[in-house]
Design a protein around this motif. Structure first.
Motif, mmCIF file in Angstrom:
data_model
loop_
_atom_site.group_PDB
_atom_site.id
_atom_site.type_symbol
_atom_site.label_atom_id
_atom_site.label_comp_id
_atom_site.label_asym_id
_atom_site.label_seq_id
_atom_site.Cartn_x
_atom_site.Cartn_y
_atom_site.Cartn_z
ATOM 1 N N THR A 68 43.456 40.687 40.068
ATOM 2 C CA THR A 68 42.717 39.463 40.378
ATOM 3 C C THR A 68 43.208 38.297 39.534
ATOM 4 N N CYS A 128 38.491 37.466 34.592
ATOM 5 C CA CYS A 128 38.923 38.378 35.656
ATOM 6 C C CYS A 128 39.050 39.817 35.161
ATOM 7 N N HIS A 142 34.004 37.436 37.864
ATOM 8 C CA HIS A 142 34.062 38.187 39.118
ATOM 9 C C HIS A 142 33.159 39.417 39.073
ATOM 10 N N SER A 172 32.711 35.508 43.351
ATOM 11 C CA SER A 172 33.760 36.437 43.766
ATOM 12 C C SER A 172 33.447 36.921 45.172
ATOM 13 N N TRP A 225 40.494 40.677 47.850
ATOM 14 C CA TRP A 225 40.936 40.239 46.520
ATOM 15 C C TRP A 225 41.334 38.765 46.541
ATOM 16 N N ALA A 259 39.648 35.562 44.614
ATOM 17 C CA ALA A 259 40.421 34.652 43.770
ATOM 18 C C ALA A 259 40.247 33.209 44.214
#
Length: 337
Positions: free
Chosen positions: A15, A75, A100, A130, A286, A290
Motif C-alpha cells: 500500500t 500504511c 488504512h 481506505s 489496494w 491508496a
C-alpha cells in the motif's frame, strides 16, 4: 516557498508503494518512512524522494518525522502494533494523520485517546480512509443524506480475488479471534462477544444475492454513527472471499496479482418511510485504498477543505458524494447513487 511534504509511514509495503507512486505522479513532495533503512534508501532513490528511518520504538524519530510533514499517511499494518506510536507523534506535532486501519479497537483508541491532543495541536486525524471502513463510511453518508428516521445502515462488501499481504493476514487473524467486538445497536456503541450469523445480502446485478459473514468487525460501527443518526450500523463481507484458493497464501503475490481483485461496496439505509441504497464497484481494492488516502492527504495539505482539528470519520472531514465522485474520476471505481 516549497510546501511541506507528505510523509508515508510503511512506504516500502504494498500500500505504501501505491501511495508513493500516486503522490509522485502528482508531483507532490514526500518523505518515505519506516523501519527498514536500506529499503527506504533504495525506494527514495527510485522516486527522487527523501527517506527517514523511524522505528516504532523511537518516539523522537517519529516526532521528528511528523514535525517536517504536512500530513502523515500510515500504511504500516497491523495497526494494533503501529497505530499508537505513529498517531501519537502526529497528534503531538500538529501533523495531519491518515491511516488504512480496519481494526475497530485501534480506531476506538484514536477517538478515545487522541481527540484532545489533536484538537490542542490543530491536527486532523482520519482513521480508516481506505477501502475497508473508509469507503463504507463515505458511501453511507452519501446514501443517508436527507433521509429521516433511519433505523439501520448496512455496509456490504463483495470481494473476489483478494490476496492478503503479511500485514493484512496478521490483521485478519486478530480480527476474527477478537471476543470483544465493537458494534452499534439500539442507538449505542456495544462492546462484547457477538455471535456470527448466516445472512444474505442482495447486491445489485450482476452480483445478486450472496451469503455473507455478518457482522464483520470493521470500523463503520464506530465512524458512521458520528454523522448518520441510525439505531443500528453493521458491516458484512461475502463468505466466499475467505473460501477462495490463495487468499491466505498471497504474502508473496506480485503486484499484478494483487491488482486482480474485483469488488463491490453496497450500502443500504432502512428508514421509517422506506429506504435507499447505493454502491460502488471496481477492480484492485489496494489501488482504491491508496487513491482514497492520497486524495485525502493532498486536500489536507492544501487546506481544502479547511482542516477541522481532532479525530474524525472520513465523512466528517470531506463532503461524501463529491469526494467519491473525485475518486471515480481517478478510476478507483464506478459509483451508483
Amino acid at each position: 516557498m516549497t510546501p511541506p511534504p507528505i510523509a508515508i509511514y510503511g512506504a516500502t509495503g504494498h500500500t505504501g508503494r501505491l501511495v508513493a507512486a500516486e503522490l509522485h505522479a502528482r508531483g507532490h513532495a514526500m518523505v518515505l518512512a519506516g523501519r527498514d533503512a536500506a529499503a527506504l534508501d533504495a525506494m527514495a532513490a527510485e522516486f527522487g524522494a527523501s527517506a527517514c528511518h523511524a522505528p516504532l520504538d523511537d518516539p523522537a524519530a517519529l516526532r521528528a518525522l511528523a514535525g517536517i510533514a504536512a500530513v502523515l499517511v500510515n500504511c504500516a499494518g497491523p495497526y494494533s502494533a503501529t497505530g499508537a506510536p505513529v498517531a501519537t507523534a502526529a497528534a503531538e506535532a500538529g501533523c495531519h494523520y491518515i491511516d488504512h486501519a480496519v481494526e475497530p479497537h485501534h480506531v476506538k483508541w484514536l477517538f478515545d485517546t487522541l481527540q484532545a491532543p489533536a484538537q490542542r495541536s490543530g491536527a486532523t486525524m482520519i482513521p480508516s480512509l481506505s477501502f475497508y471502513g473508509g469507503l463504507g463510511d463515505l458511501l453511507a453518508a452519501a446514501v443517508a443524506r436527507g433521509v429521516a428516521g433511519i433505523d439501520r445502515v448496512t455496509a456490504a462488501y463483495a470481494v473476489a480475488g483478494w490476496r492478503l499481504t503479511a500485514g493484512a493476514l496478521e490483521t485478519a487473524r486478530q480480527l476474527f479471534a477478537d471476543t470483544r467486538r465493537i458494534g452499534f445497536t439500539g442507538g449505542a456503541q456495544q462492546v462484547g462477544w457477538v455471535e456470527p450469523r448466516n445472512a444474505v445480502f442482495a447486491f445489485p446485478p450482476p452480483i445478486g444475492p450472496r451469503a455473507m459473514i455478518a457482522p464483520v468487525p470493521f470500523p463503520e460501527a464506530l465512524t458512521v454513527p458520528r454523522h448518520v443518526p441510525a439505531r443500528e450500523v453493521e458491516a458484512m463481507l461475502t463468505a466466499r472471499t475467505f473460501e477462495e484458493e490463495g487468499v491466505f497464501d498471497g504474502v508473496h503475490a506480485t503486484a499484478a496479482t494483487r491488482a486482480g481483485t474485483d469488488f463491490t461496496v453496497a450500502v443500504q439505509v432502512i428508514a421509517e418511510h422506506g429506504g435507499r441504497s447505493g454502491q460502488l464497484s471496481g477492480r484492485d481494492l489496494w489501488r482504491a485504498a491508496a487513491l482514497a488516502s492520497v486524495e485525502g492527504a493532498v486536500r489536507l495539505a492544501e487546506g481544502d477543505p479547511p482542516a477541522k482539528s481532532g479525530v474524525l470519520a472520513p465523512a466528517e472531514v470531506f463532503p461524501a458524494e463529491p469526494f467519491l465522485r473525485d475518486l471515480e474520476r481517478l478510476g478507483a471505481f464506478t459509483l451508483q447513487l
